[in-house]
Design a protein around this motif. Structure first.
Motif, PDB file in Angstrom:
ATOM      1  N   TYR A 164       6.266  22.977  -1.647  1.00  0.00           N
ATOM      2  CA  TYR A 164       6.076  21.929  -2.660  1.00  0.00           C
ATOM      3  C   TYR A 164       5.936  20.583  -1.953  1.00  0.00           C
ATOM      4  O   TYR A 164       6.811  20.178  -1.178  1.00  0.00           O
ATOM      5  CB  TYR A 164       7.250  21.890  -3.635  1.00  0.00           C
ATOM      6  N   GLY A 165       4.827  19.889  -2.237  1.00  0.00           N
ATOM      7  CA  GLY A 165       4.580  18.561  -1.668  1.00  0.00           C
ATOM      8  C   GLY A 165       4.666  17.490  -2.744  1.00  0.00           C
ATOM      9  O   GLY A 165       4.172  17.677  -3.861  1.00  0.00           O
ATOM     10  N   ARG A 166       5.302  16.366  -2.415  1.00  0.00           N
ATOM     11  CA  ARG A 166       5.460  15.251  -3.335  1.00  0.00           C
ATOM     12  C   ARG A 166       5.064  13.959  -2.626  1.00  0.00           C
ATOM     13  O   ARG A 166       5.557  13.660  -1.528  1.00  0.00           O
ATOM     14  CB  ARG A 166       6.907  15.145  -3.841  1.00  0.00           C
ATOM     15  N   CYS A 167       4.209  13.161  -3.297  1.00  0.00           N
ATOM     16  CA  CYS A 167       3.774  11.872  -2.752  1.00  0.00           C
ATOM     17  C   CYS A 167       3.814  10.812  -3.849  1.00  0.00           C
ATOM     18  O   CYS A 167       3.282  11.022  -4.942  1.00  0.00           O
ATOM     19  CB  CYS A 167       2.352  11.951  -2.196  1.00  0.00           C
ATOM     20  N   GLN A 168       4.433   9.695  -3.538  1.00  0.00           N
ATOM     21  CA  GLN A 168       4.407   8.521  -4.398  1.00  0.00           C
ATOM     22  C   GLN A 168       3.500   7.478  -3.731  1.00  0.00           C
ATOM     23  O   GLN A 168       3.751   7.066  -2.596  1.00  0.00           O
ATOM     24  CB  GLN A 168       5.806   7.957  -4.601  1.00  0.00           C
ATOM     25  N   ILE A 169       2.464   7.091  -4.455  1.00  0.00           N
ATOM     26  CA  ILE A 169       1.483   6.175  -3.874  1.00  0.00           C
ATOM     27  C   ILE A 169       1.365   4.931  -4.757  1.00  0.00           C
ATOM     28  O   ILE A 169       1.634   4.959  -5.963  1.00  0.00           O
ATOM     29  CB  ILE A 169       0.096   6.838  -3.709  1.00  0.00           C
ATOM     30  N   GLU A 170       0.938   3.818  -4.103  1.00  0.00           N
ATOM     31  CA  GLU A 170       0.730   2.549  -4.798  1.00  0.00           C
ATOM     32  C   GLU A 170      -0.587   1.953  -4.319  1.00  0.00           C
ATOM     33  O   GLU A 170      -0.835   1.874  -3.109  1.00  0.00           O
ATOM     34  CB  GLU A 170       1.895   1.609  -4.518  1.00  0.00           C
ATOM     35  N   MET A 171      -1.439   1.568  -5.289  1.00  0.00           N
ATOM     36  CA  MET A 171      -2.797   1.089  -4.970  1.00  0.00           C
ATOM     37  C   MET A 171      -3.074  -0.224  -5.677  1.00  0.00           C
ATOM     38  O   MET A 171      -2.405  -0.592  -6.654  1.00  0.00           O
ATOM     39  CB  MET A 171      -3.831   2.137  -5.410  1.00  0.00           C
ATOM     40  N   THR A 172      -4.127  -0.885  -5.198  1.00  0.00           N
ATOM     41  CA  THR A 172      -4.610  -2.076  -5.898  1.00  0.00           C
ATOM     42  C   THR A 172      -5.404  -1.642  -7.121  1.00  0.00           C
ATOM     43  O   THR A 172      -5.761  -0.472  -7.269  1.00  0.00           O
ATOM     44  CB  THR A 172      -5.480  -2.936  -4.970  1.00  0.00           C
ATOM     45  N   GLY A 173      -5.667  -2.576  -8.009  1.00  0.00           N
ATOM     46  CA  GLY A 173      -6.353  -2.259  -9.249  1.00  0.00           C
ATOM     47  C   GLY A 173      -7.820  -1.891  -9.049  1.00  0.00           C
ATOM     48  O   GLY A 173      -8.435  -2.219  -8.029  1.00  0.00           O
ATOM     49  N   PRO A 174      -8.408  -1.135 -10.035  1.00  0.00           N
ATOM     50  CA  PRO A 174      -9.828  -0.779  -9.962  1.00  0.00           C
ATOM     51  C   PRO A 174     -10.722  -2.027 -10.170  1.00  0.00           C
ATOM     52  O   PRO A 174     -10.229  -3.069 -10.632  1.00  0.00           O
ATOM     53  CB  PRO A 174      -9.963   0.224 -11.130  1.00  0.00           C
ATOM     54  N   PRO A 175     -12.020  -1.939  -9.787  1.00  0.00           N
ATOM     55  CA  PRO A 175     -12.776  -0.729  -9.437  1.00  0.00           C
ATOM     56  C   PRO A 175     -12.749  -0.370  -7.960  1.00  0.00           C
ATOM     57  O   PRO A 175     -13.288   0.652  -7.549  1.00  0.00           O
ATOM     58  CB  PRO A 175     -14.195  -1.086  -9.871  1.00  0.00           C
ATOM     59  N   SER A 176     -12.129  -1.166  -7.131  1.00  0.00           N
ATOM     60  CA  SER A 176     -12.112  -0.876  -5.696  1.00  0.00           C
ATOM     61  C   SER A 176     -10.670  -0.836  -5.194  1.00  0.00           C
ATOM     62  O   SER A 176     -10.332  -1.487  -4.203  1.00  0.00           O
ATOM     63  CB  SER A 176     -12.929  -1.928  -4.930  1.00  0.00           C
ATOM     64  N   GLY A 177      -9.838  -0.059  -5.889  1.00  0.00           N
ATOM     65  CA  GLY A 177      -8.444   0.014  -5.492  1.00  0.00           C
ATOM     66  C   GLY A 177      -8.248   0.819  -4.217  1.00  0.00           C
ATOM     67  O   GLY A 177      -8.854   1.882  -4.024  1.00  0.00           O
ATOM     68  N   VAL A 178      -7.388   0.345  -3.337  1.00  0.00           N
ATOM     69  CA  VAL A 178      -7.124   1.004  -2.062  1.00  0.00           C
ATOM     70  C   VAL A 178      -5.627   1.274  -1.962  1.00  0.00           C
ATOM     71  O   VAL A 178      -4.807   0.663  -2.657  1.00  0.00           O
ATOM     72  CB  VAL A 178      -7.608   0.140  -0.879  1.00  0.00           C
ATOM     73  N   LEU A 179      -5.299   2.189  -1.047  1.00  0.00           N
ATOM     74  CA  LEU A 179      -3.905   2.586  -0.853  1.00  0.00           C
ATOM     75  C   LEU A 179      -3.160   1.500  -0.064  1.00  0.00           C
ATOM     76  O   LEU A 179      -3.597   1.095   1.021  1.00  0.00           O
ATOM     77  CB  LEU A 179      -3.854   3.913  -0.106  1.00  0.00           C
ATOM     78  N   ILE A 180      -2.027   1.080  -0.608  1.00  0.00           N
ATOM     79  CA  ILE A 180      -1.215   0.071   0.070  1.00  0.00           C
ATOM     80  C   ILE A 180       0.201   0.588   0.391  1.00  0.00           C
ATOM     81  O   ILE A 180       0.898  -0.025   1.189  1.00  0.00           O
ATOM     82  CB  ILE A 180      -1.126  -1.228  -0.769  1.00  0.00           C
TER      83      ILE A 180
END
Length: 282
Positions: free
Chosen positions: A258-274
């Motif tokens: 079982y894999g778990r990831c919590q991710i946070e990105m910038t808003g669309p339309p060009s959101g990237v992983l931060i």
């Protein structure tokens, strides 16, 4: 002192009578004579009255031949029962069915093989020291988010999944891969990947495209999503469920991962992983 009463008439007999002598030969008699005190008290009257004698007859023993025969018969029956029981004990046992012997031999062989397989697996496990594969993501892109009538979610999200086999002596095969995308505790997208194999120490990158269409969101979650878009920080949860088979020589074993990831990105339309935080557990 008063004299003794006279004996009954049927016991009174004279000493020298022939009937008394005849009866004495057929049965034993007990003579009871008066004591000396009585004799002295009666000395004056002894000459005038005859000597008094009381005779008690002793009945002869009565033999019961019928009872003796019954006892002999009982003893014979007991002897017969004892001889029959001893003959039963000494009787040779019946031979065992060959089918039972075959079943017992097969059970013993199966038990030995099972024990040997368990010991071999334990030795291999301790010598190889297998490690669980890792699930991670390094790149993600949030292309679009659209809310229809403030309750139905539509979105486009892509991330790069990284599958790593850290073992140096074990080959890994992912037989089943299911990845789900959540906003808080609400499922918004799902994707099933094709099975693949990883060699020892190998890593694999897999692009996963998650598309959401008309997914219902409660009002509180819709309002929270709008706030995150306005603040330019959108949070998603990625959950992966994998069926993994590890191979060591001719042996192999399977387990769930079982894999778990919590991710946070910038808003669309060009959101990237931060930001990301991933862990993998069995």
């Amino acid at each position: 002192m008063l004299p003794l009463p006279p004996p009954p008439s049927h016991l009174k007999q004279s000493k020298n009578s022939p009937s008394t002598q005849t009866s004495s030969s057929n049965q034993q008699q007990t003579m009871i004579q008066p004591s000396k005190s009585h004799k002295q008290s009666k000395s004056s009257s002894s000459s005038s009255s005859p000597s008094t004698q009381i005779v008690l007859s002793k009945q002869p023993m009565i033999h019961k031949p019928h009872q003796a025969s019954l006892d002999d018969h009982t003893i014979k029956l007991k002897l017969r029962k004892t001889s029959s029981s001893s003959a039963t004990l000494l009787r040779s046992p019946r031979p065992t069915n060959p089918l039972i012997w075959c079943t017992a031999v097969l059970c013993v062989i199966f038990s030995v093989l099972l024990i040997v397989a368990g010991i071999a697996t334990l030795v291999i496990f301790l010598s190889v020291k297998p490690k669980r594969p890792l699930f991670d993501t390094t790149v993600a892109s949030l292309n679009s988010i659209y809310l229809d009538s403030t309750e139905y979610f539509n979105g486009d999200f892509i991330f790069l999944a990284n599958f790593t086999n850290p073992n140096r002596k074990i080959d890994i095969r992912f037989e089943y891969l299911d990845i789900e995308l959540y906003f808080f505790d609400r499922l918004i997208a799902n994707q099933v990947l094709e099975p693949f194999t990883e060699r020892r120490g190998e890593a694999r990158l897999q692009s996963v495209h998650m598309i959401s269409s008309e997914v219902y969101l409660p009002l509180n979650l819709s309002l929270e999503l709008k706030k995150q878009i306005q603040s330019n920080r959108v949070k998603y949860n990625i959950r992966g469920t994998f069926r993994v088979r590890a191979s060591v020589g001719l042996t192999h074993f399977s387990y769930w991962l079982y894999g778990r990831c919590q991710i946070e990105m910038t808003g669309p339309p060009s959101g990237v992983l931060i930001y990301r935080s991933c862990r993998t557990k069995r």
